[in-house]
Design a protein around this motif. Sequence first.
Motif, PDB file in Angstrom:
ATOM      1  N   ASN A 283       0.799  -1.226   0.000  1.00 12.87           N
ATOM      2  CA  ASN A 283       0.000   0.000   0.000  1.00 12.87           C
ATOM      3  C   ASN A 283       0.831   1.276   0.000  1.00 12.87           C
ATOM      4  OD1 ASN A 283      -2.976  -0.733   0.350  1.00 12.87           O
ATOM      5  ND2 ASN A 283      -2.009  -2.009   1.900  1.00 12.87           N
ATOM      6  N   GLU A 284       2.067   1.186   0.488  1.00 14.94           N
ATOM      7  CA  GLU A 284       2.832   2.390   0.806  1.00 14.94           C
ATOM      8  C   GLU A 284       3.131   3.289  -0.386  1.00 14.94           C
ATOM      9  OE1 GLU A 284       3.217  -0.482   4.068  1.00 14.94           O
ATOM     10  OE2 GLU A 284       3.357  -0.618   1.878  1.00 14.94           O
ATOM     11  N   THR A 285       3.243   2.726  -1.560  1.00 14.26           N
ATOM     12  CA  THR A 285       3.565   3.537  -2.745  1.00 14.26           C
ATOM     13  C   THR A 285       2.363   3.749  -3.664  1.00 14.26           C
ATOM     14  OG1 THR A 285       4.254   1.580  -4.004  1.00 14.26           O
ATOM     15  CG2 THR A 285       5.958   2.741  -2.736  1.00 14.26           C
ATOM     16  N   MET A 286       1.169   3.417  -3.177  1.00 12.19           N
ATOM     17  CA  MET A 286       0.003   3.482  -4.060  1.00 12.19           C
ATOM     18  C   MET A 286      -0.498   4.894  -4.342  1.00 12.19           C
ATOM     19  SD  MET A 286      -0.844   0.772  -5.593  1.00 12.19           S
ATOM     20  CE  MET A 286       0.919   0.596  -5.865  1.00 12.19           C
ATOM     21  N   LYS A 287       0.217   5.901  -3.838  1.00 10.00           N
ATOM     22  CA  LYS A 287      -0.032   7.276  -4.288  1.00 10.00           C
ATOM     23  C   LYS A 287       0.368   7.432  -5.753  1.00 10.00           C
ATOM     24  CE  LYS A 287       4.520   8.956  -2.766  1.00 10.00           C
ATOM     25  NZ  LYS A 287       5.232   9.899  -1.879  1.00 10.00           N
ATOM     26  N   CYS A 288       1.190   6.491  -6.250  1.00 10.50           N
ATOM     27  CA  CYS A 288       1.702   6.613  -7.621  1.00 10.50           C
ATOM     28  C   CYS A 288       0.749   6.034  -8.662  1.00 10.50           C
ATOM     29  CB  CYS A 288       3.062   5.920  -7.743  1.00 10.50           C
ATOM     30  SG  CYS A 288       2.981   4.119  -7.908  1.00 10.50           S
ATOM     31  N   ASP A 289      -0.438   5.567  -8.217  1.00  8.83           N
ATOM     32  CA  ASP A 289      -1.327   4.898  -9.167  1.00  8.83           C
ATOM     33  C   ASP A 289      -2.047   5.878 -10.089  1.00  8.83           C
ATOM     34  OD1 ASP A 289      -1.989   2.405 -10.118  1.00  8.83           O
ATOM     35  OD2 ASP A 289      -3.794   2.212  -8.894  1.00  8.83           O
ATOM     36  N   MET A 290      -1.685   7.153  -9.973  1.00  6.72           N
ATOM     37  CA  MET A 290      -2.217   8.165 -10.896  1.00  6.72           C
ATOM     38  C   MET A 290      -1.144   8.633 -11.868  1.00  6.72           C
ATOM     39  SD  MET A 290      -0.290  10.213  -9.130  1.00  6.72           S
ATOM     40  CE  MET A 290      -0.477  11.691 -10.077  1.00  6.72           C
ATOM     41  N   SER A 291      -0.059   7.848 -11.992  1.00  7.18           N
ATOM     42  CA  SER A 291       1.062   8.234 -12.860  1.00  7.18           C
ATOM     43  C   SER A 291       0.656   8.375 -14.319  1.00  7.18           C
ATOM     44  CB  SER A 291       2.201   7.218 -12.734  1.00  7.18           C
ATOM     45  OG  SER A 291       2.734   7.212 -11.432  1.00  7.18           O
ATOM     46  N   GLY A 292      -0.292   7.567 -14.766  1.00  9.35           N
ATOM     47  CA  GLY A 292      -0.746   7.672 -16.151  1.00  9.35           C
ATOM     48  C   GLY A 292      -1.438   8.996 -16.414  1.00  9.35           C
ATOM     49  N   ALA A 293      -2.312   9.400 -15.484  1.00  8.08           N
ATOM     50  CA  ALA A 293      -2.993  10.690 -15.628  1.00  8.08           C
ATOM     51  C   ALA A 293      -1.997  11.837 -15.539  1.00  8.08           C
ATOM     52  CB  ALA A 293      -4.075  10.833 -14.554  1.00  8.08           C
ATOM     53  N   ALA A 294      -0.996  11.709 -14.655  1.00  6.14           N
ATOM     54  CA  ALA A 294       0.031  12.751 -14.539  1.00  6.14           C
ATOM     55  C   ALA A 294       0.806  12.889 -15.842  1.00  6.14           C
ATOM     56  CB  ALA A 294       0.974  12.424 -13.386  1.00  6.14           C
ATOM     57  N   ALA A 295       1.118  11.752 -16.472  1.00  9.72           N
ATOM     58  CA  ALA A 295       1.860  11.772 -17.736  1.00  9.72           C
ATOM     59  C   ALA A 295       1.041  12.425 -18.837  1.00  9.72           C
ATOM     60  CB  ALA A 295       2.257  10.350 -18.132  1.00  9.72           C
ATOM     61  N   VAL A 296      -0.234  12.085 -18.923  1.00  6.38           N
ATOM     62  CA  VAL A 296      -1.109  12.676 -19.939  1.00  6.38           C
ATOM     63  C   VAL A 296      -1.249  14.182 -19.711  1.00  6.38           C
ATOM     64  CG1 VAL A 296      -3.523  12.793 -20.708  1.00  6.38           C
ATOM     65  CG2 VAL A 296      -2.380  10.579 -20.475  1.00  6.38           C
ATOM     66  N   PHE A 297      -1.478  14.578 -18.472  1.00  5.29           N
ATOM     67  CA  PHE A 297      -1.596  15.991 -18.103  1.00  5.29           C
ATOM     68  C   PHE A 297      -0.352  16.753 -18.540  1.00  5.29           C
ATOM     69  CE2 PHE A 297      -1.530  18.934 -14.151  1.00  5.29           C
ATOM     70  CZ  PHE A 297      -2.110  19.973 -14.857  1.00  5.29           C
ATOM     71  N   ALA A 298       0.817  16.245 -18.174  1.00  4.78           N
ATOM     72  CA  ALA A 298       2.079  16.910 -18.503  1.00  4.78           C
ATOM     73  C   ALA A 298       2.304  16.968 -20.011  1.00  4.78           C
ATOM     74  CB  ALA A 298       3.240  16.181 -17.831  1.00  4.78           C
ATOM     75  N   ALA A 299       1.984  15.886 -20.708  1.00  2.00           N
ATOM     76  CA  ALA A 299       2.216  15.834 -22.151  1.00  2.00           C
ATOM     77  C   ALA A 299       1.351  16.841 -22.899  1.00  2.00           C
ATOM     78  CB  ALA A 299       1.956  14.418 -22.673  1.00  2.00           C
ATOM     79  N   VAL A 300       0.083  16.968 -22.498  1.00  2.86           N
ATOM     80  CA  VAL A 300      -0.807  17.908 -23.184  1.00  2.86           C
ATOM     81  C   VAL A 300      -0.304  19.335 -23.000  1.00  2.86           C
ATOM     82  CG1 VAL A 300      -3.144  18.858 -23.291  1.00  2.86           C
ATOM     83  CG2 VAL A 300      -2.817  16.397 -22.994  1.00  2.86           C
ATOM     84  N   ILE A 301       0.133  19.675 -21.789  1.00  2.00           N
ATOM     85  CA  ILE A 301       0.634  21.038 -21.553  1.00  2.00           C
ATOM     86  C   ILE A 301       1.921  21.271 -22.350  1.00  2.00           C
ATOM     87  CG2 ILE A 301       1.479  22.668 -19.828  1.00  2.00           C
ATOM     88  CD1 ILE A 301      -0.288  21.251 -17.801  1.00  2.00           C
ATOM     89  N   ALA A 302       2.802  20.267 -22.396  1.00  2.00           N
ATOM     90  CA  ALA A 302       4.042  20.410 -23.168  1.00  2.00           C
ATOM     91  C   ALA A 302       3.738  20.633 -24.648  1.00  2.00           C
ATOM     92  CB  ALA A 302       4.922  19.178 -22.980  1.00  2.00           C
ATOM     93  N   VAL A 303       2.772  19.892 -25.175  1.00  2.00           N
ATOM     94  CA  VAL A 303       2.371  20.058 -26.578  1.00  2.00           C
ATOM     95  C   VAL A 303       1.875  21.477 -26.814  1.00  2.00           C
ATOM     96  CG1 VAL A 303       0.619  19.391 -28.281  1.00  2.00           C
ATOM     97  CG2 VAL A 303       1.876  17.628 -27.040  1.00  2.00           C
ATOM     98  N   ALA A 304       1.087  22.003 -25.876  1.00  2.00           N
ATOM     99  CA  ALA A 304       0.581  23.368 -26.006  1.00  2.00           C
ATOM    100  C   ALA A 304       1.712  24.384 -25.951  1.00  2.00           C
ATOM    101  CB  ALA A 304      -0.438  23.642 -24.899  1.00  2.00           C
ATOM    102  N   ARG A 305       2.655  24.173 -25.046  1.00  2.00           N
ATOM    103  CA  ARG A 305       3.786  25.101 -24.928  1.00  2.00           C
ATOM    104  C   ARG A 305       4.636  25.107 -26.195  1.00  2.00           C
ATOM    105  NH1 ARG A 305       6.752  24.526 -19.152  1.00  2.00           N
ATOM    106  NH2 ARG A 305       8.164  25.947 -20.258  1.00  2.00           N
ATOM    107  N   LEU A 306       4.721  23.953 -26.844  1.00  2.00           N
ATOM    108  CA  LEU A 306       5.517  23.849 -28.066  1.00  2.00           C
ATOM    109  C   LEU A 306       4.737  24.289 -29.304  1.00  2.00           C
ATOM    110  CD1 LEU A 306       7.237  20.404 -27.345  1.00  2.00           C
ATOM    111  CD2 LEU A 306       8.313  22.664 -27.249  1.00  2.00           C
ATOM    112  N   GLY A 307       3.423  24.454 -29.152  1.00  2.00           N
ATOM    113  CA  GLY A 307       2.601  24.911 -30.275  1.00  2.00           C
ATOM    114  C   GLY A 307       2.579  23.936 -31.438  1.00  2.00           C
ATOM    115  N   LEU A 308       2.521  22.654 -31.163  1.00  2.00           N
ATOM    116  CA  LEU A 308       2.601  21.637 -32.215  1.00  2.00           C
ATOM    117  C   LEU A 308       1.355  21.643 -33.106  1.00  2.00           C
ATOM    118  CD1 LEU A 308       4.121  18.600 -30.270  1.00  2.00           C
ATOM    119  CD2 LEU A 308       5.293  20.442 -31.494  1.00  2.00           C
TER     120      LEU A 308
END
Length: 504
Positions: A283-308
């Motif tokens: 149970n101790e590391t299960m705060k990380c079970d949102m890593s997929g959503a974090a990756a998607v969130f970060a990727a969308v913002i990076a795409v916007a910053r790069l103006g792709l």
Amino acid sequence: MTALTLSTAGAATLRADAIVVGVAKGARGPVVAPGAEAVDTAFDGKLAAVLETLGATGAEGEVTKLPSPSGIKAPVVLAVGLGTVPEQDHAFAAETLRRAAGTASRVLAGAKKAAFALPIEASEDAEAIAEGALLGAYAFTAYQSGDRKDAKAPLAEVALLGAKPRDKAYKAAAERALAVTEELNRARDLINTPPNGLTPEIFANLAAAAGKEHGLKVQILDEKALVKGGFGGIAGVGQGSENPPRLVKLTYTHSKDAKTLALVGKGITYDSGGISLKPAGHNETMKCDMSGAAAVFAAVIAVARLGLAVNVTGWLALAENMPSGTAIRPGDVLRMYSGKTVEVLNTDAEGRLVLADALWKASEEKPDAIVDVATLTGAMVVALGNRTFGVMSNDEAFRTAIHETAEEVGEQSWPMPLPADLRKGMDSPTADIANMGERMGGGLVAGLFLQEFVGEGITWAHLDIAGPAFHESAPFGYTPKGGTGSSVRTLVRLAERIAAGDLG
């Protein structure tokens, strides 16, 4: 936040706390890598000999600190290993430079400024070094104070020597490195945040704020809207918690004519396993079970910053999986957003339930491709270990493209099959499908389950990042202990390839 500068200053004359040089493993001992010529001259051409005396070999990840001789303004020279000297006319691989720079940044934590005099032959080399240095400088100190927080302070400024600040290619490389690494580190922060500091509602609010800052359209469905809309998977998983679920949609629009990529992330902000409670020690590391959503969130913002030149939608399926009197039970049947019914045989197989709703919702918009990212199965860790994520797809060419894209940016991945014979194990006598199937090949079974909720004719891929999303061992290269931001760089590069027309 670590600053990045491109400098034309000489390695010997730049004022900094340390100057970083590369040393490679030659046939007869360590060899000073290109970029460090001025430093070697200050050592009377004997830098390699001095390093060898100190035990350096040039092996990857090796670090040797030594005081600077007269003639160099930085008081410390830090030599970082690059591995075997490349064959004639071959430059060092980008990932080699990235890891070396990351190692140096970690060692120099607390310093105000470091000058990197690593080998740069083109803007791509500068970008790799910048990425490694900025990712290696990461530290999560939000919940620490005093001396402990100060001791973990990241390197404040990275100066790249040999980069050309007035060259458009180098400037673009630096801007891309900043955008990608800052957003990847944002994902790391989210993953490392304790679950009482990142509920589904808090995550959704952070997404809304970031979306406003970067010009994204943000839509949030709360628990009432999810129930009313028929999102049985997300609502079902979240109903056992006092922190209700959310479905967040982030939209970056470039133009009507651009191709559309939908990214779907599993966002279980804490996973107890629900009624199918996880055993002690899991149970101790299960705060990380949102890593997929974090990756998607970060990727969308990076795409916007790069103006792709690509339209990107990010779907964050957010819930907390807890055991309570209102939690779903093994044996319950949920009606999903697609209309299909799912018999829940194990409440700890909850990630596929929230993803199923988000995938079908994403499919309604008929994007050109969908990629979901999730810390989905322990079976994938058993299969591929802690540093490699699995890639599954309903299109072999797309699966290959994602694998190649991951390798290009330095993320380890491996193509995995979706064997049709494993589908029968999820047959349910009560519902349309069960959320569990055969134990063997569990990672593939999960992929087959998700495939059931992808719209007909839509190219789709599933990234199971359960292994590399959260690093529990000692840091290495630019990878810290804790949240890693796995798959962010792959998703951004995939969007770039689609924008450039490299993928059909």
